[in-house]
Design a protein around this motif. Sequence first.
Motif, PDB file in Angstrom:
ATOM      1  N   MET A   1       0.834  -1.196   0.000  1.00 57.30           N
ATOM      2  CA  MET A   1       0.000   0.000   0.000  1.00 57.30           C
ATOM      3  C   MET A   1       0.873   1.251   0.000  1.00 57.30           C
ATOM      4  SD  MET A   1      -2.861  -1.384  -0.153  1.00 57.30           S
ATOM      5  CE  MET A   1      -3.706   0.193  -0.197  1.00 57.30           C
ATOM      6  N   ALA A   2       0.250   2.357  -0.367  1.00 58.14           N
ATOM      7  CA  ALA A   2       0.949   3.633  -0.340  1.00 58.14           C
ATOM      8  C   ALA A   2       1.345   3.973   1.099  1.00 58.14           C
ATOM      9  CB  ALA A   2       0.046   4.725  -0.910  1.00 58.14           C
ATOM     10  N   ASN A   3       2.271   4.911   1.237  1.00 59.33           N
ATOM     11  CA  ASN A   3       2.722   5.295   2.575  1.00 59.33           C
ATOM     12  C   ASN A   3       1.590   5.854   3.421  1.00 59.33           C
ATOM     13  OD1 ASN A   3       5.384   4.522   2.162  1.00 59.33           O
ATOM     14  ND2 ASN A   3       5.942   6.486   1.242  1.00 59.33           N
ATOM     15  N   VAL A   4       0.662   6.580   2.780  1.00 61.94           N
ATOM     16  CA  VAL A   4      -0.480   7.156   3.492  1.00 61.94           C
ATOM     17  C   VAL A   4      -1.750   6.856   2.712  1.00 61.94           C
ATOM     18  CG1 VAL A   4      -1.524   9.248   4.411  1.00 61.94           C
ATOM     19  CG2 VAL A   4       0.962   9.011   4.421  1.00 61.94           C
ATOM     20  N   ASN A   5      -2.793   6.448   3.417  1.00 65.22           N
ATOM     21  CA  ASN A   5      -4.092   6.154   2.812  1.00 65.22           C
ATOM     22  C   ASN A   5      -5.162   7.052   3.427  1.00 65.22           C
ATOM     23  OD1 ASN A   5      -3.180   3.727   1.244  1.00 65.22           O
ATOM     24  ND2 ASN A   5      -2.661   3.053   3.318  1.00 65.22           N
ATOM     25  N   ALA A   6      -6.352   7.042   2.834  1.00 70.82           N
ATOM     26  CA  ALA A   6      -7.436   7.909   3.284  1.00 70.82           C
ATOM     27  C   ALA A   6      -8.467   7.116   4.084  1.00 70.82           C
ATOM     28  CB  ALA A   6      -8.101   8.587   2.093  1.00 70.82           C
ATOM     29  N   MET A   7      -8.688   7.546   5.322  1.00 70.12           N
ATOM     30  CA  MET A   7      -9.725   6.971   6.177  1.00 70.12           C
ATOM     31  C   MET A   7     -10.953   7.867   6.102  1.00 70.12           C
ATOM     32  SD  MET A   7     -10.834   4.733   8.397  1.00 70.12           S
ATOM     33  CE  MET A   7      -9.329   3.814   8.789  1.00 70.12           C
ATOM     34  N   THR A   8     -12.112   7.272   5.799  1.00 70.18           N
ATOM     35  CA  THR A   8     -13.326   8.077   5.692  1.00 70.18           C
ATOM     36  C   THR A   8     -14.474   7.434   6.460  1.00 70.18           C
ATOM     37  OG1 THR A   8     -14.304   7.072   3.696  1.00 70.18           O
ATOM     38  CG2 THR A   8     -12.569   8.710   3.362  1.00 70.18           C
ATOM     39  N   VAL A   9     -15.366   8.289   6.959  1.00 73.93           N
ATOM     40  CA  VAL A   9     -16.532   7.857   7.723  1.00 73.93           C
ATOM     41  C   VAL A   9     -17.765   8.550   7.162  1.00 73.93           C
ATOM     42  CG1 VAL A   9     -17.606   7.739  10.002  1.00 73.93           C
ATOM     43  CG2 VAL A   9     -15.097   7.618   9.789  1.00 73.93           C
ATOM     44  N   ASP A  10     -18.786   7.787   6.819  1.00 76.07           N
ATOM     45  CA  ASP A  10     -20.063   8.354   6.390  1.00 76.07           C
ATOM     46  C   ASP A  10     -20.932   8.525   7.631  1.00 76.07           C
ATOM     47  OD1 ASP A  10     -18.979   8.013   3.913  1.00 76.07           O
ATOM     48  OD2 ASP A  10     -20.401   6.500   3.236  1.00 76.07           O
ATOM     49  N   VAL A  11     -21.154   9.754   8.036  1.00 80.51           N
ATOM     50  CA  VAL A  11     -21.818  10.039   9.306  1.00 80.51           C
ATOM     51  C   VAL A  11     -23.330  10.091   9.097  1.00 80.51           C
ATOM     52  CG1 VAL A  11     -21.928  11.572  11.300  1.00 80.51           C
ATOM     53  CG2 VAL A  11     -19.780  11.323  10.031  1.00 80.51           C
ATOM     54  N   GLU A  12     -23.982   9.026   9.525  1.00 79.59           N
ATOM     55  CA  GLU A  12     -25.433   8.880   9.400  1.00 79.59           C
ATOM     56  C   GLU A  12     -25.927   7.992  10.529  1.00 79.59           C
ATOM     57  OE1 GLU A  12     -25.468   5.215   6.201  1.00 79.59           O
ATOM     58  OE2 GLU A  12     -24.637   7.150   5.591  1.00 79.59           O
ATOM     59  N   GLU A  13     -27.215   8.059  10.820  1.00 80.68           N
ATOM     60  CA  GLU A  13     -27.810   7.227  11.858  1.00 80.68           C
ATOM     61  C   GLU A  13     -28.144   5.849  11.303  1.00 80.68           C
ATOM     62  OE1 GLU A  13     -28.241   7.755  15.023  1.00 80.68           O
ATOM     63  OE2 GLU A  13     -28.690   9.850  15.455  1.00 80.68           O
ATOM     64  N   TYR A  14     -28.278   4.877  12.190  1.00 77.49           N
ATOM     65  CA  TYR A  14     -28.597   3.501  11.802  1.00 77.49           C
ATOM     66  C   TYR A  14     -29.938   3.392  11.100  1.00 77.49           C
ATOM     67  CZ  TYR A  14     -31.581   3.603  15.972  1.00 77.49           C
ATOM     68  OH  TYR A  14     -32.542   3.927  16.905  1.00 77.49           O
ATOM     69  N   PHE A  15     -30.858   4.306  11.376  1.00 80.02           N
ATOM     70  CA  PHE A  15     -32.192   4.233  10.769  1.00 80.02           C
ATOM     71  C   PHE A  15     -32.266   4.978   9.432  1.00 80.02           C
ATOM     72  CE2 PHE A  15     -32.150   7.463  14.193  1.00 80.02           C
ATOM     73  CZ  PHE A  15     -32.349   8.623  13.462  1.00 80.02           C
ATOM     74  N   GLN A  16     -31.149   5.517   8.975  1.00 80.06           N
ATOM     75  CA  GLN A  16     -31.124   6.257   7.712  1.00 80.06           C
ATOM     76  C   GLN A  16     -30.468   5.478   6.572  1.00 80.06           C
ATOM     77  OE1 GLN A  16     -29.057   9.695   9.432  1.00 80.06           O
ATOM     78  NE2 GLN A  16     -30.929  10.907   9.249  1.00 80.06           N
ATOM     79  N   VAL A  17     -30.028   4.260   6.832  1.00 78.68           N
ATOM     80  CA  VAL A  17     -29.292   3.511   5.818  1.00 78.68           C
ATOM     81  C   VAL A  17     -30.214   3.051   4.691  1.00 78.68           C
ATOM     82  CG1 VAL A  17     -27.610   2.741   7.539  1.00 78.68           C
ATOM     83  CG2 VAL A  17     -29.569   1.296   6.995  1.00 78.68           C
ATOM     84  N   GLU A  18     -29.643   2.895   3.506  1.00 75.89           N
ATOM     85  CA  GLU A  18     -30.423   2.525   2.336  1.00 75.89           C
ATOM     86  C   GLU A  18     -31.060   1.148   2.485  1.00 75.89           C
ATOM     87  OE1 GLU A  18     -32.214   3.029  -1.364  1.00 75.89           O
ATOM     88  OE2 GLU A  18     -31.221   4.472  -0.038  1.00 75.89           O
ATOM     89  N   ALA A  19     -30.404   0.243   3.215  1.00 76.20           N
ATOM     90  CA  ALA A  19     -30.942  -1.107   3.388  1.00 76.20           C
ATOM     91  C   ALA A  19     -32.298  -1.100   4.088  1.00 76.20           C
ATOM     92  CB  ALA A  19     -29.961  -1.962   4.184  1.00 76.20           C
ATOM     93  N   PHE A  20     -32.566  -0.054   4.880  1.00 73.11           N
ATOM     94  CA  PHE A  20     -33.842   0.043   5.597  1.00 73.11           C
ATOM     95  C   PHE A  20     -34.771   1.098   4.992  1.00 73.11           C
ATOM     96  CE2 PHE A  20     -31.231  -1.295   9.528  1.00 73.11           C
ATOM     97  CZ  PHE A  20     -31.438  -2.646   9.242  1.00 73.11           C
ATOM     98  N   ALA A  21     -34.443   1.596   3.805  1.00 75.58           N
ATOM     99  CA  ALA A  21     -35.216   2.679   3.204  1.00 75.58           C
ATOM    100  C   ALA A  21     -36.672   2.274   2.938  1.00 75.58           C
ATOM    101  CB  ALA A  21     -34.561   3.142   1.911  1.00 75.58           C
ATOM    102  N   GLN A  22     -36.890   0.967   2.672  1.00 74.13           N
ATOM    103  CA  GLN A  22     -38.258   0.497   2.430  1.00 74.13           C
ATOM    104  C   GLN A  22     -39.025   0.259   3.726  1.00 74.13           C
ATOM    105  OE1 GLN A  22     -39.452   0.389  -0.728  1.00 74.13           O
ATOM    106  NE2 GLN A  22     -37.425   1.203  -1.252  1.00 74.13           N
ATOM    107  N   ASP A  23     -38.312   0.274   4.839  1.00 79.67           N
ATOM    108  CA  ASP A  23     -38.939  -0.006   6.132  1.00 79.67           C
ATOM    109  C   ASP A  23     -39.220   1.252   6.957  1.00 79.67           C
ATOM    110  OD1 ASP A  23     -38.585  -2.951   5.849  1.00 79.67           O
ATOM    111  OD2 ASP A  23     -36.448  -2.418   5.972  1.00 79.67           O
TER     112      ASP A  23
END
Length: 289
Positions: A1-23
């Motif tokens: 891997m490269a010397n430095v990589n990018a750490m990212t976080v998608d800041v959302e609540e558990y009830f906002q995820v796309e998997a539960f969008a129909q629920d």
Amino acid sequence: MANVNAMTVDVEEYFQVEAFAQDIAISEWSKYESRLALQMEKLLSVFAQTNVKATFFTLGWIAKAHPGVVKQIVAQGHEIASHGFMHQHLSKQNADVFFEDISKAKSLIEDIAGCEVKGYRAPCFSISADNDWAHDLIAKAGYEYSSSSYPINHDLYGVPNAPKHPYKLANGLLEIPVTTAMWRNRVFPAGGGGYFRLLPFAVFNWLFQKSDVNAVANFYTHPWEFDPQQPRIQSNFKSSFRHHVNQRSALKKLTKLCERYNWTSMADAYLPNTYPQLGTWEKVANGDY
């Protein structure tokens, strides 16, 4: 891997995820218990302990409800970025709605954070060849880079033929795909999310190391992935499984990943570099990228 990589976080609540969008309807969001502050404390603590700086792609909805979290992210030296305002898949938005959503989120987050927001990530990595017009609107809204594509096969997101390395569009916007790995002429996800929780650490790390050793890796996760005590959403087995699998062991695995590699924010990892210009994704199918 490269010397430095990018750490990212998608800041959302558990009830906002796309998997539960129909629920769960958007109108019901405010009725659910917020777990964000507790989850963020876990993540920020791991990053502080392992000397990791990250980019937090934050929903405008979250910033409005939890301005203290936004200020905490910035105060600890992390990059604050935009995940849009309402976490809606691009297939559910037309151009006018999309532009209003990303512009509103950028303005609000900047007001709370007191700094410029350079980056944007579409919910569910939902920019594809069918809605590539979104890139022009992201640039128009004032963002410098986007991380809104994942070149894999997946039922909720992914464009297998999308570029696998960062590239600039004609409008100047830098698009940064999530990291993948090639094995036996197949593309495998190596950039985090549910795959990171599902796979044993040794297997994920093997895939991670098979990605381009000269490239900066783009890893992503969510605060809710480290909270096994969160309320259970009534949904189908597939959605429930993919959401909750291995949440109890996820924080330990993330800590190990943070300790093993060097990590920084997206802006610091990618913006100082130069990238090829790619006008349209059709070039990919023709073998030009």
